[in-house]
Each structure stands twice: as C-alpha cells, then as structure tokens.
Motif scaffolding. Structure first.
Motif, mmCIF file in Angstrom:
data_model
loop_
_atom_site.group_PDB
_atom_site.id
_atom_site.type_symbol
_atom_site.label_atom_id
_atom_site.label_comp_id
_atom_site.label_asym_id
_atom_site.label_seq_id
_atom_site.Cartn_x
_atom_site.Cartn_y
_atom_site.Cartn_z
ATOM 1 N N ALA A 177 19.064 -87.990 89.422
ATOM 2 C CA ALA A 177 19.272 -86.706 88.742
ATOM 3 C C ALA A 177 20.340 -86.860 87.648
ATOM 4 N N LEU A 178 21.401 -87.573 87.963
ATOM 5 C CA LEU A 178 22.450 -87.801 86.959
ATOM 6 C C LEU A 178 21.909 -88.595 85.772
ATOM 7 N N LEU A 179 21.108 -89.626 86.075
ATOM 8 C CA LEU A 179 20.585 -90.489 85.010
ATOM 9 C C LEU A 179 19.658 -89.742 84.056
ATOM 10 N N ALA A 180 19.112 -88.615 84.502
ATOM 11 C CA ALA A 180 18.230 -87.821 83.645
ATOM 12 C C ALA A 180 19.011 -86.912 82.695
ATOM 13 N N GLU A 181 20.313 -86.829 82.854
ATOM 14 C CA GLU A 181 21.136 -85.934 82.038
ATOM 15 C C GLU A 181 21.497 -86.551 80.683
ATOM 16 N N PRO A 182 21.239 -85.841 79.592
ATOM 17 C CA PRO A 182 21.596 -86.348 78.268
ATOM 18 C C PRO A 182 23.079 -86.738 78.137
ATOM 19 N N ASP A 183 23.984 -85.969 78.758
ATOM 20 C CA ASP A 183 25.419 -86.288 78.657
ATOM 21 C C ASP A 183 25.743 -87.622 79.337
ATOM 22 N N ILE A 184 25.029 -87.916 80.423
ATOM 23 C CA ILE A 184 25.251 -89.192 81.106
ATOM 24 C C ILE A 184 24.640 -90.315 80.260
ATOM 25 N N GLN A 185 23.461 -90.047 79.717
ATOM 26 C CA GLN A 185 22.806 -91.053 78.873
ATOM 27 C C GLN A 185 23.649 -91.394 77.649
ATOM 28 N N SER A 186 24.350 -90.395 77.113
ATOM 29 C CA SER A 186 25.153 -90.661 75.913
ATOM 30 C C SER A 186 26.600 -91.023 76.245
ATOM 31 N N GLY A 187 27.006 -90.856 77.502
ATOM 32 C CA GLY A 187 28.381 -91.186 77.893
ATOM 33 C C GLY A 187 29.368 -90.090 77.537
ATOM 34 N N ASP A 188 28.873 -88.892 77.338
ATOM 35 C CA ASP A 188 29.713 -87.778 76.902
ATOM 36 C C ASP A 188 30.102 -86.903 78.091
ATOM 37 N N TYR A 189 31.186 -87.257 78.758
ATOM 38 C CA TYR A 189 31.626 -86.477 79.916
ATOM 39 C C TYR A 189 33.143 -86.573 80.069
ATOM 40 N N THR A 190 33.724 -85.548 80.723
ATOM 41 C CA THR A 190 35.164 -85.534 81.037
ATOM 42 C C THR A 190 35.310 -85.483 82.564
ATOM 43 N N ILE A 191 36.562 -85.345 83.026
ATOM 44 C CA ILE A 191 36.820 -85.292 84.472
ATOM 45 C C ILE A 191 36.221 -84.046 85.124
ATOM 46 N N HIS A 192 35.840 -83.059 84.325
ATOM 47 C CA HIS A 192 35.305 -81.822 84.912
ATOM 48 C C HIS A 192 33.781 -81.764 84.901
ATOM 49 N N TRP A 193 33.146 -82.727 84.244
ATOM 50 C CA TRP A 193 31.691 -82.675 84.049
ATOM 51 C C TRP A 193 30.930 -82.623 85.372
ATOM 52 N N LEU A 194 31.259 -83.503 86.300
ATOM 53 C CA LEU A 194 30.463 -83.619 87.524
ATOM 54 C C LEU A 194 30.555 -82.371 88.398
ATOM 55 N N GLU A 195 31.770 -81.841 88.555
ATOM 56 C CA GLU A 195 31.914 -80.651 89.407
ATOM 57 C C GLU A 195 31.122 -79.478 88.817
ATOM 58 N N LYS A 196 31.156 -79.332 87.490
ATOM 59 C CA LYS A 196 30.386 -78.263 86.841
ATOM 60 C C LYS A 196 28.899 -78.476 87.062
ATOM 61 N N TRP A 197 28.447 -79.717 86.886
ATOM 62 C CA TRP A 197 27.028 -80.052 87.051
ATOM 63 C C TRP A 197 26.570 -79.783 88.478
ATOM 64 N N LEU A 198 27.410 -80.156 89.455
ATOM 65 C CA LEU A 198 27.050 -79.940 90.860
ATOM 66 C C LEU A 198 26.908 -78.451 91.150
ATOM 67 N N GLU A 199 27.783 -77.639 90.551
ATOM 68 C CA GLU A 199 27.715 -76.188 90.750
ATOM 69 C C GLU A 199 26.362 -75.624 90.323
ATOM 70 N N THR A 200 25.873 -76.075 89.177
ATOM 71 C CA THR A 200 24.634 -75.497 88.659
ATOM 72 C C THR A 200 23.380 -76.228 89.159
ATOM 73 N N ASN A 201 23.532 -77.441 89.639
ATOM 74 C CA ASN A 201 22.336 -78.206 90.002
ATOM 75 C C ASN A 201 22.146 -78.438 91.490
ATOM 76 N N LEU A 202 23.163 -78.181 92.300
ATOM 77 C CA LEU A 202 23.008 -78.517 93.713
ATOM 78 C C LEU A 202 23.074 -77.291 94.648
ATOM 79 N N GLN A 203 23.963 -76.349 94.357
ATOM 80 C CA GLN A 203 24.216 -75.285 95.362
ATOM 81 C C GLN A 203 23.023 -74.342 95.532
#
Ligand code: MV4
Length: 448
Positions: free
Chosen positions: A422-448
């Motif tokens: 799921a992470l590998l399908a994300e454009p931000d992961i593909q481009s390397g564009d993320y900060t320390i807050h990216w994953l927690e935000k992504w988990l909020e909208t994609n997992l809960q």
C-alpha cells in the motif's frame, strides 16, 4: 583477535552478529531465556547458555547472568546488539571490571550521549549544528518563559533522560508553556527519575536524517552517509532508506565530515548514529545513538561494508578496514520492518509461524530469526524480520521491494506486511517526498 564472542541479545540481530563472527573465524556464544530455548540464535551459535526466565528483566537485562555466561564459556568479548543492554553504561563498566571486552564505545561516551543535555552540549562544542533552544537545562518556569520569548513559539520541552520520543511536550504558544513545562518535568521524574528538561524551537515539518559514523577509538573516524528514517509510527521506524532522497552529495560530504570530525575528536570507538532533524536544507542535531542500529543494513548495502565486522575489529584494537576515501555510495537501499502485529491497531500478535518463505534473488537480503514451526514468544519486541533491498537507483530498489514482498510468506501470525505494498503505491513514497508526520497522517486516512 578474539576467539570467542558472546552475543547478549536475541532474534535477528543475534544472527547478524553470529554471521559476522563465523566469517571472521570467531566462535559464538548465544544466551537465551527459557522462552527462547528453541530460538534460531540458540541453534545457530556454536554454544548457548540459558540466563533466566522469560521476562527480559530476568534474562537479557540481567548483568550478572550475562557476565557469568561469559566466564563459564570463556568468551573474551560481548556484542550487545541493539536494545537491551546496548546503551547501558553500568553494563559496560561491569563487563570491563571482569576483564571482558565490550564491543562498542566507552561507558563514558554512552553516559554522555544518554543524557540529552550533555549530548547536545558536547555536539555543539564539537561544531555540530543543533536545534536552537535553551543553553542546557531549564531549572524553573520563569527561566523557561525567558528562553521561549527569545527563541519564539512553538517550542518543545524535552526530558534530558528521555529520547526516542519519550518525555517530550509541545507548547504552541505562551499560554501552553506552564502546563507543558511542569508536565515534562514531572514525567521526567516519574519515568526516568530525572526531572531535568531542556527547551528547543519546535520544527514543524522536518525529515529524520541520521548519519552513520564509525570510529577506531584512537582518534580516527569516518562517516557512511545518511539514512532517511522519517517514516515512523509512534516513534517506531517502519521504512528506512539510504541515501536520503533529499540529500545531495555536497550536503552529505559536508554534514558527514562534521560528524566524523566530531566523533574523531572524542576518540569514539565503534558504530554510532548522529540523529538530525532536516528542514529547509538545514541539519539540526537532536540525539546520538551509541549502538549499531536496526536499520544499519541499508548503509551496509550501499557502501558494501560489514559494520559488525568493523565493530569487532576495532574492539580488538585493530584499525578499521577502510578509510573515508575508500567509501563510495553504490545505488540505493530500502529496509522495511516486519512486526508480528495486527493491523489496523498494531496490536502485538505472537504465536506459531505455520509457513515461512524468505524472498531471494539479486539485491534482496532478509534478516530474520523466523523458521517454519517457530513460536514467536509474547515477551519481547514484536520485530520479526527486516527485508532489505538494494538497486542501482531508488526506482530499482522500490521495484525490487515490491517484487520481494510478493515472494515473502509468513503465515500463522498477523504481520505488518500488508502496509508495504500500500505504501509503495503512494506517489509521495515513489517520489521520496515525506516528512516525519507523513506516515501517521496516511495511517489515519487509510487504515482506521
Ligand atoms: C523534535 C521535533 C520537532 N522539533 N524536536 C521525536 C523523537 C526524538 N528523537 C525527537 N523527536 C522530535 N524532536 C524539535 N525541536 C519532532 C520530533 C518528532 C519526531 C522526530 C523524528 C522522527 C519522528 C518524530 C515524530 C514526532 C516528533
């Protein structure tokens, strides 16, 4: 060189050290709790000693038992792995008092870096750029107010005995300061028995960039570039890569040299990691880890060196087997951490592994102590494996990670593996564009 080393750890990192020992012609001694009698590190080592009941505090953290295991087996040195006693200065002292070599830095360096105020003060004096903030500890609220007027809000109050995300409080404005300050102090007191705190300007969108350093204990040191470990959940790293997608060679050479010079200056021995927040092209020191880290394989992959072998060499009084000029980055590496945890809540999920198949092929490394039929005990950290891939460039590493994930089978327990495709399908992961807050935000909208 030593002829026998005891590994004061378990799981994949114990295997990692046993493998280095075997390649160097050194015998290995495993220690284990009663819950780990069937563990892979016990099977793979040349000898094994039971050091106590299941709880870590009764076995892997029991200093006298580990020293006794060394004495009965005749091991001359101890490798601590990561976690457990790896950054415990009292352990290092006890080991040395018994005439055993600790494979790692001195007790003094561990103590200096374990206290975050002393660590920051030391690094600042050594010319390492730090987050703007208080000059050392802040004794009372009135002083805190003055400091914050000067540096400006938001600020973060950190317990000097904390680290790795424990004992921090954010104050968005002056209105929050008193509560944040008093809470940080009392939490420091209750969690670490130390109420000393310091204050920093809060950085809102940094990346976590850490520089791998290595010293010979005699005033020589090198750096092995950086890792970007920004993708974390509750201060647990999930996905790590080297080199950092946002770091140019020029910047790497510059921060790397600063870090190598700093640790050379204190005659640092062995592997160390200097952690930075990186924002708007600037590095800000936050902490130093005086151990080999979980994510060290991404650095090994791109530099083609065996960091554990170097740790053992330096502990034995030998020089490192390379100089800075020998070190050149080759390609790109990514590690994902596989935990026995049930999504979406990451609840630990120990149990029996009914099927296990590790991926293989070019550029794939799987560090894991799993085997088919193994029962993951409930007493320890839930990390059960690390999948590390290497490619000629970042895109190739990403494609290889996707391919390797497709081959990996772990059945019988729930794992964090479903996250990664799921992470590998994300454009931000593909481009390397993320900060320390990216994953927690992504988990909020994609997992809960
Ligand atoms: C910070 C920060 C923002 N500003 N310090 C968290 C763990 C510890 N190593 C330091 N941490 C932070 N310190 C300042 N001045 C934000 C964090 C932080 C963080 C750092 C690295 C990776 C993930 C993080 C998640 C939340 C907060």
């Amino acid at each position: 060189m030593f002829d026998k080393i005891l590994i004061a750890n378990r799981g994949e990192i114990a295997l990692r050290v046993i493998r280095a020992c075997r390649e160097m012609g050194i015998k290995s001694v495993a220690v284990h709790s009663t819950a780990d009698a069937d563990a892979m590190h016990v099977r793979m080592a040349d000898e094994a000693v039971c050091i106590g009941p299941p709880a870590g505090t009764d076995s892997y953290l029991r200093i006298p038992n580990i020293i006794a295991a060394c004495e009965v087996t005749g091991a001359q040195a101890i490798h601590p792995g990561y976690g457990f006693l790896s950054e415990n200065a009292a352990f290092v002292q006890a080991v040395q008092d018994h005439g055993i070599t600790f494979i790692g830095p001195t007790a003094e360096d561990i103590r200096t870096m374990g206290d975050k105020i002393t660590a920051k003060d030391t690094m600042k004096k050594l010319g390492v750029p730090c987050v703007p903030g208080s000059d050392g500890g802040v004794p009372d609220y009135e002083t805190a107010q003055k400091v914050c007027e000067e540096i400006g809000y938001p600020v973060i109050i950190k317990a000097t005995a904390g680290g790795g995300g424990r004992g921090m409080k954010l104050a968005e404005s002056a209105a929050d300061l008193e509560t944040a300050f008093r809470t940080a102090r009392s939490e420091g007191k209750s969690n670490f028995g130390n109420d000393e705190v310091y204050i920093e300007k809060y950085l809102g969108k940094p990346r976590h960039i850490e520089v791998q350093v290595f010293g010979d204990g005699k005033g020589n040191a090198v750096h092995l570039g950086e890792r970007d470990c920004s993708l974390q959940r509750r201060h647990q790293k999930v996905f790590e890569e080297a080199p950092g997608p946002s770091i140019s060679q020029e910047l790497r050479d510059q921060i790397g040299k600063t870090c190598a010079d700093a640790v050379a200056n204190i005659n640092y021995a062995g592997a160390g990691t200097i952690e930075f927040l990186y924002e708007d092209g600037e590095f800000f020191f936050i902490e130093m880890n005086t151990r080999l880290q979980v994510e060290h394989p991404v650095t090994e992959s791109i530099y083609g060196v065996d960091l554990v072998r170097e740790q053992i060499r330096v502990a034995a009084g030998l020089p490192m087997s390379f100089t800075q000029d020998d070190l050149e980055i080759n390609g790109h590496s990514i590690e994902v951490r596989i935990n026995a945890e049930r999504l979406p809540n990451f609840a630990p999920c120990p149990g029996k592994v009914t099927q296990f198949h590790a991926p293989g092929g070019l550029g794939v490394r799987m560090d894991s102590a799993l085997y088919e039929g193994y029962s993951i005990p409930p007493y320890y950290d839930s990390l059960i494996g690390k999948l590390i891939v290497h490619g000629r460039n970042r895109d190739e590493a990403l494609a290889r990670l996707h391919r390797a994930l497709g081959e990996l089978i772990i059945d019988g327990v729930e794992t964090t593996l479903p996250l990664f495709d799921a992470l590998l399908a994300e454009p931000d992961i593909q481009s390397g564009d993320y900060t320390i807050h990216w994953l927690e935000k992504w988990l909020e909208t994609n997992l809960q």
